[in-house]
Design a protein around this motif. Sequence first.
Motif, PDB file in Angstrom:
ATOM      1  N   PRO A 296     -11.041  -1.668   1.938  1.00  0.00           N
ATOM      2  CA  PRO A 296     -10.065  -1.285   0.728  1.00  0.00           C
ATOM      3  C   PRO A 296      -9.532  -0.089   0.921  1.00  0.00           C
ATOM      4  N   LEU A 297      -8.279   0.003   0.215  1.00  0.00           N
ATOM      5  CA  LEU A 297      -7.479   1.219   0.394  1.00  0.00           C
ATOM      6  C   LEU A 297      -7.135   1.887  -0.981  1.00  0.00           C
ATOM      7  N   PRO A 298      -7.129   3.227  -1.211  1.00  0.00           N
ATOM      8  CA  PRO A 298      -6.499   3.760  -2.510  1.00  0.00           C
ATOM      9  C   PRO A 298      -5.259   3.393  -2.760  1.00  0.00           C
ATOM     10  N   ILE A 299      -4.793   3.128  -4.195  1.00  0.00           N
ATOM     11  CA  ILE A 299      -3.685   3.027  -4.322  1.00  0.00           C
ATOM     12  C   ILE A 299      -3.072   3.971  -5.554  1.00  0.00           C
TER      13      ILE A 299
ATOM     14  N   SER B 176     -13.706  -1.614  -9.090  1.00  0.00           N
ATOM     15  CA  SER B 176     -13.537  -0.551  -9.970  1.00  0.00           C
ATOM     16  C   SER B 176     -13.778  -1.343 -11.421  1.00  0.00           C
TER      17      SER B 176
ATOM     18  N   VAL C 135       0.788  -1.148  -0.135  1.00  0.00           N
ATOM     19  CA  VAL C 135       0.142   0.142   0.009  1.00  0.00           C
ATOM     20  C   VAL C 135       0.821   1.391   0.037  1.00  0.00           C
TER      21      VAL C 135
ATOM     22  N   SER D 194      -8.147  -4.370  -2.681  1.00  0.00           N
ATOM     23  CA  SER D 194      -9.271  -4.794  -1.990  1.00  0.00           C
ATOM     24  C   SER D 194      -9.145  -5.074  -0.712  1.00  0.00           C
ATOM     25  N   GLN D 195     -10.390  -5.448   0.226  1.00  0.00           N
ATOM     26  CA  GLN D 195     -10.284  -5.588   1.631  1.00  0.00           C
ATOM     27  C   GLN D 195      -9.716  -6.829   1.919  1.00  0.00           C
TER      28      GLN D 195
ATOM     29  N   GLU E  27      -7.310   6.074  -9.082  1.00  0.00           N
ATOM     30  CA  GLU E  27      -8.898   5.899  -8.996  1.00  0.00           C
ATOM     31  C   GLU E  27      -8.864   4.266  -8.789  1.00  0.00           C
ATOM     32  N   LYS E  28      -7.839   3.576  -8.328  1.00  0.00           N
ATOM     33  CA  LYS E  28      -7.891   2.130  -8.231  1.00  0.00           C
ATOM     34  C   LYS E  28      -7.658   1.970  -6.580  1.00  0.00           C
ATOM     35  N   THR E  29      -8.291   0.777  -6.012  1.00  0.00           N
ATOM     36  CA  THR E  29      -8.153   0.276  -4.704  1.00  0.00           C
ATOM     37  C   THR E  29      -7.469  -1.054  -4.654  1.00  0.00           C
TER      38      THR E  29
END
Length: 221
Positions: free
Chosen positions: A63-66, A216, A50, A73-74, A69-71
């Motif tokens: 989920p966390l932003p990378i 996404s 991350v 996943s949890q 506009e993508k993440t």
Amino acid sequence: MRAEDLEALREDMLAVIAACAFALRGTIGKSALDDRVMRAMGKVPRHEFVPIELQPYAYANIPLPIGFEKTISQPFIVALMTDLLDIKPQDSVLEIGTGLGYQAAVLAQLARKVYSVEIIEELGQKAKQRLRQQRCSNVELKIANGYHGWPEHAPFDKVIVTAAPDLIPPLLIHQLKAGGKMVIPAGLPDAQKLILAEKHANGRVTTKETLSVRFSQLEGT
């Protein structure tokens, strides 16, 4: 953060994954995820996959932003998708949507070879660096449109897709071995389902919906 603090957070993450699986046992058809999957989740340092400013939150079940506009996943969804594939030690796995490489690192603990495709070059380059640092030598990554799979290395025992098309791409079904499994989120943005697709020996494909999810959109579709 100190290594022992991160280790404690990772243990907490595993406990939350186990609790989620038990709570959703009626939906996912089992009350616990496979031990091999849980060990892989415990072994891969999620905080290394991350952005550095988000490392304190790396083991939270969110989920966390990378970027772009993508993440990522949890953790429970990563574990569940991995579990649904039922990966064997000799399997070759195709992953569509590398992101920063966390799911690929988990798959690398379980499979013989992981082929991962990322459409965004900057994410792909960062993922290569992170996977190299974690000594995931059985992961091969390329920058390309994952909608088309990776035909040079097909057919694959298992396929995992970490972005959602409206419909399952026929090319990915074609690149799945008879007897193989694919896990993929699919559907319109507000009505996505996590789907397990199985290709039978006669080439017939059956699908089973599990959870409602929000991923996404799969680019290139």
